[in-house]
Write a protein that holds these residues in place. Sequence first.
Motif: not given
Length: 409
Positions: A68, A96-97, A262-263, A265, A287-288, A292
């Motif tokens: 990240g 994370t996703a 979709r985020l 941690w 992750p995206s 983020q």
Amino acid sequence: MKFASRTTAISPFLAMAYGEKATALEQQGKDVIRLNLGEPDFGAPAAVLAAMKESLNAPVFPYTSALGMPELREAIARFYEVKHGVAVSPSRVVVTAGASGALLLASAALVEPGDNVILGDPSYPCNRRFLNAFGAEVTLVPTRSEDNFQLTATSVADNWKHNTKGVLIATPANPTGTVIDAEELTKIGEYCKSKGGFLIVDEIYLDLSLSADLDVRNDTFASQSALGTDTKLQTVLANAQLEETVVVINSFSKYFGMTGWRLGWCVVPEAMTPIVEKLAQNLFICPSTLSQKGALACFTPEALAQCEQNRNTLTKRASLVFSALENMGLGLDAKPDGAFYAYINIKHTGLTAIEFCDALLSQHHVALTPGNDFGEHNANHYVRLSFATSIERLEEGLSRLAEFVKSLS
């Protein structure tokens, strides 16, 4: 084509299945009240949406670190310090996703085929599916309403086997909304540590207390008093003695209302960070980047104040729901402490959970989730209601539910 055996071991997710049934009715012109999914209706804070729009001016969105963006990991660590009074090194934070991505990485890092992991029953079904996918054998331990539908140190010890490697606990929990006693959680963590095992704690509803008396001010994010702290809803990270054996899962989906972004941690032991990084590089790359960048604005005073206002709204909805259920003779065996769920005992109706939900949906067009999604022990006696929707829709849904219950007597 022959499919992997794990595909047959995974049951359908009933909360989603009832959503599909609701959609089919809506396509027939029916007005369906959806109280089946745990998805906040508030959406992302305005500051986050503004940050997302601003970031769209960038010409490219390159990969970030698999762990990240450093500034987002630092912001999350700072959030623990300000909101919960816990010092967490950013080096232990992995973006994370979604919480699902965090659970996948934790499962991949910690379990081998044939390992046993203990979970409470009832519990969120997908948690055990991640463990199953990596070959783990899951023991669902029946819990009692007297224990807030949570595991105890005694129940963990009684069910610990020669191949048990750890325990997974959610607090506040889905579907019950209940928290585990802090001392009991510490005892479980210490027991796992003494056995050389791990403890995974799903805290995605940690900041959604249903207390109405928290201090909510929009003065500064630099002071812990800006948000207030609910003494009952505490992160397990407050126990520094367990930091080498505990993995904490959290998400932007619930408190921040960012489900589709979709985020999420996780906070992992220091020694685990490079392990998770290697797995994330291979499984997700990162992750995206866009999500983020937007999520950085979650930790501004404006965004946090909006999230606290949303939490207060959920508290008002909870009061409405609990009162209405009591008036119609539907019981809550354990009062929720957080999240946005009511786990309702419907045993006295004479219907199974699936019969109850099917009839309610077909006759009165209200979607709930059967307890069968969440476990095996007494699952047929419970249904879950999510009050993550507007007061107006809740009032209508509760009115229809009361009419249905009355028709059963």
